[in-house]
Motif scaffolding. Structure first.
Motif, PDB file in Angstrom:
ATOM      1  N   SER A  38      -8.769  -7.547  -2.885  1.00 29.95           N
ATOM      2  CA  SER A  38      -9.158  -6.843  -1.652  1.00 29.95           C
ATOM      3  C   SER A  38     -10.626  -6.446  -1.705  1.00 29.95           C
ATOM      4  N   VAL A  39     -11.236  -6.343  -0.551  1.00 32.58           N
ATOM      5  CA  VAL A  39     -12.585  -5.779  -0.459  1.00 32.58           C
ATOM      6  C   VAL A  39     -12.609  -4.397  -1.111  1.00 32.58           C
ATOM      7  N   ASN A  40     -11.480  -3.682  -1.015  1.00 32.65           N
ATOM      8  CA  ASN A  40     -11.460  -2.315  -1.525  1.00 32.65           C
ATOM      9  C   ASN A  40     -11.451  -2.239  -3.049  1.00 32.65           C
TER      10      ASN A  40
ATOM     11  N   LYS B 192      -2.824  14.480  -3.244  1.00 30.93           N
ATOM     12  CA  LYS B 192      -1.421  14.505  -2.779  1.00 30.93           C
ATOM     13  C   LYS B 192      -0.609  13.311  -3.272  1.00 30.93           C
TER      14      LYS B 192
ATOM     15  N   MET C  19       0.060  -4.891   7.646  1.00 30.80           N
ATOM     16  CA  MET C  19      -0.413  -3.886   6.678  1.00 30.80           C
ATOM     17  C   MET C  19      -1.418  -2.918   7.298  1.00 30.80           C
ATOM     18  N   ILE C  20      -2.326  -3.434   8.102  1.00 31.13           N
ATOM     19  CA  ILE C  20      -3.345  -2.515   8.644  1.00 31.13           C
ATOM     20  C   ILE C  20      -2.812  -1.725   9.847  1.00 31.13           C
TER      21      ILE C  20
ATOM     22  N   GLY D 116     -11.168  -8.932   3.356  1.00 33.14           N
ATOM     23  CA  GLY D 116     -11.460  -7.666   4.020  1.00 33.14           C
ATOM     24  C   GLY D 116     -10.237  -7.257   4.840  1.00 33.14           C
TER      25      GLY D 116
ATOM     26  N   PHE E  39     -11.451   5.488   0.341  1.00 33.54           N
ATOM     27  CA  PHE E  39     -10.841   6.814   0.466  1.00 33.54           C
ATOM     28  C   PHE E  39      -9.341   6.641   0.699  1.00 33.54           C
ATOM     29  N   GLY E  40      -8.509   7.325  -0.087  1.00 36.79           N
ATOM     30  CA  GLY E  40      -7.053   7.286   0.113  1.00 36.79           C
ATOM     31  C   GLY E  40      -6.351   6.125  -0.562  1.00 36.79           C
ATOM     32  N   GLN E  41      -7.074   5.365  -1.387  1.00 37.25           N
ATOM     33  CA  GLN E  41      -6.458   4.183  -2.008  1.00 37.25           C
ATOM     34  C   GLN E  41      -6.761   4.099  -3.518  1.00 37.25           C
TER      35      GLN E  41
ATOM     36  N   THR F  13       0.853  -1.195   0.000  1.00 35.61           N
ATOM     37  CA  THR F  13       0.000   0.000   0.000  1.00 35.61           C
ATOM     38  C   THR F  13       0.887   1.243   0.000  1.00 35.61           C
TER      39      THR F  13
ATOM     40  N   SER G 254      -2.735   7.478   0.185  1.00 33.46           N
ATOM     41  CA  SER G 254      -2.672   8.943   0.198  1.00 33.46           C
ATOM     42  C   SER G 254      -3.922   9.468  -0.510  1.00 33.46           C
ATOM     43  N   VAL G 255      -4.419  10.611  -0.056  1.00 34.20           N
ATOM     44  CA  VAL G 255      -5.520  11.215  -0.817  1.00 34.20           C
ATOM     45  C   VAL G 255      -4.978  11.521  -2.219  1.00 34.20           C
TER      46      VAL G 255
HETATM   47  N1  CAA Z   1     -14.542   9.621   3.429  1.00 36.28           N
HETATM   48  C1  CAA Z   1     -14.615  10.952   3.236  1.00 36.28           C
HETATM   49  N2  CAA Z   1     -13.751  11.816   3.767  1.00 36.28           N
HETATM   50  C2  CAA Z   1     -12.757  11.322   4.497  1.00 36.28           C
HETATM   51  C3  CAA Z   1     -12.622   9.944   4.735  1.00 36.28           C
HETATM   52  C4  CAA Z   1     -13.578   9.093   4.163  1.00 36.28           C
HETATM   53  N3  CAA Z   1     -13.530   7.752   4.338  1.00 36.28           N
HETATM   54  N4  CAA Z   1     -11.533   9.757   5.486  1.00 36.28           N
HETATM   55  C5  CAA Z   1     -10.993  10.970   5.712  1.00 36.28           C
HETATM   56  N5  CAA Z   1     -11.744  11.902   5.126  1.00 36.28           N
HETATM   57  C6  CAA Z   1     -11.506  13.349   5.147  1.00 36.28           C
HETATM   58  C7  CAA Z   1     -11.064  13.820   6.526  1.00 36.28           C
HETATM   59  O1  CAA Z   1     -12.197  14.036   7.326  1.00 36.28           O
HETATM   60  C8  CAA Z   1     -10.293  15.060   6.196  1.00 36.28           C
HETATM   61  O2  CAA Z   1     -11.200  16.078   5.938  1.00 36.28           O
HETATM   62  P1  CAA Z   1     -10.842  17.609   6.343  1.00 36.28           P
HETATM   63  O3  CAA Z   1      -9.601  17.971   5.550  1.00 36.28           O
HETATM   64  O4  CAA Z   1     -12.053  18.370   5.938  1.00 36.28           O
HETATM   65  O5  CAA Z   1     -10.595  17.563   7.830  1.00 36.28           O
HETATM   66  C9  CAA Z   1      -9.632  14.721   4.858  1.00 36.28           C
HETATM   67  O6  CAA Z   1     -10.416  13.670   4.290  1.00 36.28           O
HETATM   68  C10 CAA Z   1      -8.182  14.270   5.028  1.00 36.28           C
HETATM   69  O7  CAA Z   1      -8.214  13.066   5.783  1.00 36.28           O
HETATM   70  P2  CAA Z   1      -6.995  12.567   6.623  1.00 36.28           P
HETATM   71  O8  CAA Z   1      -6.693  13.474   7.773  1.00 36.28           O
HETATM   72  O9  CAA Z   1      -7.229  11.129   6.963  1.00 36.28           O
HETATM   73  O10 CAA Z   1      -5.775  12.720   5.570  1.00 36.28           O
HETATM   74  P3  CAA Z   1      -4.353  12.185   5.733  1.00 36.28           P
HETATM   75  O11 CAA Z   1      -3.564  12.707   4.594  1.00 36.28           O
HETATM   76  O12 CAA Z   1      -3.854  12.364   7.120  1.00 36.28           O
HETATM   77  O13 CAA Z   1      -4.585  10.595   5.568  1.00 36.28           O
HETATM   78  C11 CAA Z   1      -5.026   8.552   4.460  1.00 36.28           C
HETATM   79  C12 CAA Z   1      -5.032  10.072   4.330  1.00 36.28           C
HETATM   80  C13 CAA Z   1      -3.589   8.060   4.733  1.00 36.28           C
HETATM   81  C14 CAA Z   1      -5.507   7.970   3.175  1.00 36.28           C
HETATM   82  C15 CAA Z   1      -5.929   8.167   5.658  1.00 36.28           C
HETATM   83  O14 CAA Z   1      -7.209   8.732   5.456  1.00 36.28           O
HETATM   84  C16 CAA Z   1      -6.102   6.669   5.795  1.00 36.28           C
HETATM   85  O15 CAA Z   1      -5.227   5.966   6.276  1.00 36.28           O
HETATM   86  N6  CAA Z   1      -7.257   6.162   5.379  1.00 36.28           N
HETATM   87  C17 CAA Z   1      -7.532   4.701   5.414  1.00 36.28           C
HETATM   88  C18 CAA Z   1      -6.990   4.039   4.145  1.00 36.28           C
HETATM   89  C19 CAA Z   1      -7.262   2.561   4.212  1.00 36.28           C
HETATM   90  O16 CAA Z   1      -8.318   2.069   4.593  1.00 36.28           O
HETATM   91  N7  CAA Z   1      -6.273   1.754   3.804  1.00 36.28           N
HETATM   92  C20 CAA Z   1      -6.352   0.318   3.862  1.00 36.28           C
HETATM   93  C21 CAA Z   1      -4.978  -0.254   4.135  1.00 36.28           C
HETATM   94  S1  CAA Z   1      -5.054  -1.997   4.489  1.00 36.28           S
HETATM   95  C22 CAA Z   1      -5.314  -2.677   3.019  1.00 36.28           C
HETATM   96  O17 CAA Z   1      -5.270  -2.051   1.975  1.00 36.28           O
HETATM   97  C23 CAA Z   1      -5.635  -4.151   2.995  1.00 36.28           C
HETATM   98  C24 CAA Z   1      -6.931  -4.371   2.344  1.00 36.28           C
HETATM   99  O18 CAA Z   1      -6.915  -4.900   1.220  1.00 36.28           O
HETATM  100  C25 CAA Z   1      -8.167  -4.061   3.031  1.00 36.28           C
END
Ligand code: CAA
Length: 247
Positions: free
Chosen positions: A141-143, A100, A191-192, A185, A149-151, A93, A96-97
């Protein structure tokens, strides 16, 4: 003769569970690690699992490197005689949004999680078809199904796996080679642990079963798809996600 299973990313959380399950299923496992940098860690992993060289062979393979995969997998095939099962489990993984997200984060994820399917399967697929039997299992992945969000990079690669698997399932079917996807999931692995605790808690809250998967629960599904019992399943995506996303 034992069946031979190649498991990429075998030393990770889900990879370890798959490798152990395959050993208990009486397969010989070719367990890959990505580079010489991780050689010592992989030996440590091998010893921790109490594996023997008869059951598990450590094998260096950078799944993102097309040339290396062609060369090393062609040699492996000659040495082992055949590969019966391929599990494409290696994955990374770079969350990042999207606003960015760097090009590096995009390409690293696409190369390791998606291009690896070409790199690993292409050198071995012909021999599976010639043998008239093979199992290919791609860990998505489920995703890939629900989005996350962020992936954007990860979801693109993991969803690409599903289309790829359906296409290859059509090509493999008449040769007895099945191609399927397991879509885990959120699973209790390193990783998580990279996810901020408050975000992780909010994800857990959305899972109907209110817990993450154990790696063994993913491995059991992979084991089933590799078995004779799954001979008529191909092109399928099996979700193991505690109800987080229901198709
Ligand atoms: N939906 C909508 N808005 C969201 C959101 C969501 N799910 N999550 C965060 N936001 C918003 C926040 O509220 C914030 O809004 P404001 O700027 O208005 O305050 C904005 O988006 C920025 O959010 P973050 O502070 O979280 O931003 P960041 O840059 O610090 O982090 C990120 C970004 C790293 C992607 C973080 O949000 C994150 O870790 N998200 C989870 C990602 C995830 O689930 N990854 C799975 C990894 S495990 C895997 O991948 C295995 C698998 O197969 C399942």
């Amino acid at each position: 003769m034992k069946k031979i299973a190649l498991v990429t990313g075998s030393t990770g959380g889900i990879g370890t569970a798959i490798s152990s399950k395959f050993v208990s299923d009486n397969y010989r496992v070719i367990a890959t690690y990505s580079s010489t940098e991780y050689y010592k860690d992989s030996i440590k992993w091998f010893n921790q699992q109490n594996f023997s060289e008869e059951h598990v062979r450590l094998f260096r393979l950078d799944v993102a490197n097309t040339t290396e995969c062609l060369e090393r997998l062609t040699s492996l095939l000659k040495e082992e005689g055949c590969i019966d099962i391929i599990v494409n489990n290696a994955g990374i993984t770079r969350d990042s949004v999207f606003k960015k997200m760097s090009a590096k984060s995009w390409y690293e994820v696409i190369e390791t999680n998606l291009n690896s399917l070409f790199n690993v399967i292409q050198p071995l697929f012909g021999s599976m078809c010639d043998k008239g039997m093979g199992r290919i299992i791609n860990v998505s992945s489920v995703n890939a199904l629900k989005g996350q969000f962020g992936q954007a990079n990860y979801c693109a690669a993991k969803a690409g796996m599903i289309g790829f698997s359906k296409a290859l399932a059509e090509e493999g079917a008449k040769f007895g080679v099945t191609v399927n996807v397991v879509a885990p999931g959120y699973t209790s692995t390193p990783m998580i642990k990279k996810i901020k605790s408050e975000i992780l808690e909010s994800i857990k809250y959305k899972i109907p079963m209110k817990r993450f998967a154990n790696p063994e629960e993913i491995a059991n599904t992979v084991s089933f798809l590799a078995s004779e019992s799954a001979a008529y399943i191909t092109g399928a995506t099996l979700s193991v996600n505690g109800g987080l996303y229901m198709q």
